[in-house]
Design an enzyme around this catalytic site. Structure first.
Site, PDB file in Angstrom:
ATOM      1  N   TYR A 245       2.977  10.584 -10.412  1.00  0.00           N
ATOM      2  CA  TYR A 245       2.057   9.691  -9.707  1.00  0.00           C
ATOM      3  C   TYR A 245       1.309   8.782 -10.683  1.00  0.00           C
ATOM      4  O   TYR A 245       1.244   7.561 -10.489  1.00  0.00           O
ATOM      5  CB  TYR A 245       1.062  10.524  -8.893  1.00  0.00           C
ATOM      6  CG  TYR A 245       0.077   9.708  -8.103  1.00  0.00           C
ATOM      7  CD1 TYR A 245       0.477   9.006  -6.973  1.00  0.00           C
ATOM      8  CD2 TYR A 245      -1.267   9.635  -8.481  1.00  0.00           C
ATOM      9  CE1 TYR A 245      -0.432   8.250  -6.242  1.00  0.00           C
ATOM     10  CE2 TYR A 245      -2.178   8.886  -7.750  1.00  0.00           C
ATOM     11  CZ  TYR A 245      -1.752   8.196  -6.635  1.00  0.00           C
ATOM     12  OH  TYR A 245      -2.648   7.441  -5.916  1.00  0.00           O
TER      13      TYR A 245
ATOM     14  N   ASN B 155       0.798  -1.226   0.000  1.00  0.00           N
ATOM     15  CA  ASN B 155       0.000   0.000   0.000  1.00  0.00           C
ATOM     16  C   ASN B 155       0.833   1.281   0.000  1.00  0.00           C
ATOM     17  O   ASN B 155       0.336   2.330  -0.402  1.00  0.00           O
ATOM     18  CB  ASN B 155      -0.913  -0.003   1.239  1.00  0.00           C
ATOM     19  CG  ASN B 155      -1.528   1.345   1.508  1.00  0.00           C
ATOM     20  OD1 ASN B 155      -2.441   1.777   0.821  1.00  0.00           O
ATOM     21  ND2 ASN B 155      -1.005   2.027   2.530  1.00  0.00           N
TER      22      ASN B 155
END
Length: 238
Positions: free
Chosen positions: A138, A74
């Protein structure tokens, strides 16, 4: 085998913390890895920066000590910059945490999973991987996660290991609020484009992750599940 062990990276806050708390409630033995220990977390915790290759030593220690057969990769960071502004350093740092560290983590845990003939790997992508202006580093890293997930699924399937990706949409976390605080025009405009007309919660992502970790998800691998309120279907310009 008793209580199954799951390693969750990036547990200090937000989605990672919600996943750790949810996994513990569901009976897993949770090992968390982040730079700082989250409040209210009673599992095993290791402090490491997944942007630093020294974290590989910590990951190998976790594999040897706890032998996790489940993983939620994560940990991630967001760099807000478009093509004209993104720096080499920011681009490399984003890919190292969001992509390279997933490779390190799977490399550390895959031998354990192969020995057990069982494994569950959950990666974290993003709805933004389908395109989002102003997030060059990102979105690149999260699009790469999709490809990595599919290839890992093929390579690890013969050992009984599944690999799937969760791709959240806008989730109400501390990280999101830093860029788009509550009440800001950008946040309200985004919510208006979400077909469900709200942001998601960290626990809703944790709920989806528990499915991929489960015994019953053994015939699902190489897939990406968008948990985005319909944004990946009806709001692609967001």
């Amino acid at each position: 085998m008793g209580r199954e062990t799951v390693l969750i990276t990036g547990v200090s806050r937000g989605i990672g913390k919600a996943m750790a708390l949810r996994a513990a409630r569901e009976g897993y033995e949770v090992v968390g890895l982040s730079r700082s220990r989250p409040d209210g977390f009673d599992g095993h915790h290791y402090a490491a920066d997944l942007g630093d290759s020294a974290a590989k030593e910590v990951l190998n220690e976790i594999a040897a000590t706890h032998r996790p057969t489940r993983l939620i990769a994560n940990a991630g960071i967001v760099t807000v910059a478009g093509i004209d502004d993104v720096s080499d350093d920011d681009f490399e740092a984003t890919l190292r945490v969001n992509l390279q560290s997933v490779v390190w983590t799977v490399q550390a845990l895959a031998p354990v999973m192969r020995q057990e003939g069982f494994g569950r790997v959950v990666t974290l992508g993003s709805r933004a991987a389908l395109g989002k202006a102003g997030r060059i580093a990102y979105t690149s890293s999260k699009a790469a996660i999709t490809g990595l997930t599919r290839t890992l699924a093929l390579e690890l399937a013969p050992s009984g290991i599944t690999v799937n990706c969760l791709a959240p949409g806008p989730i109400d976390t501390e990280m999101f609020a830093t860029d788009q605080p509550p009440g800001s025009p950008a946040r309200e405009a985004l919510i208006a484009r979400v077909p469900l007309h709200r942001m998601g919660t960290p626990d809703e992502i944790a709920h989806a992750a528990m499915h991929f970790l489960s015994e019953g998800a053994g015939y699902t691998t190489g897939q990406t599940l968008h948990v985005c309120g319909g944004l990946s279907v009806g709001g692609m310009s967001a």
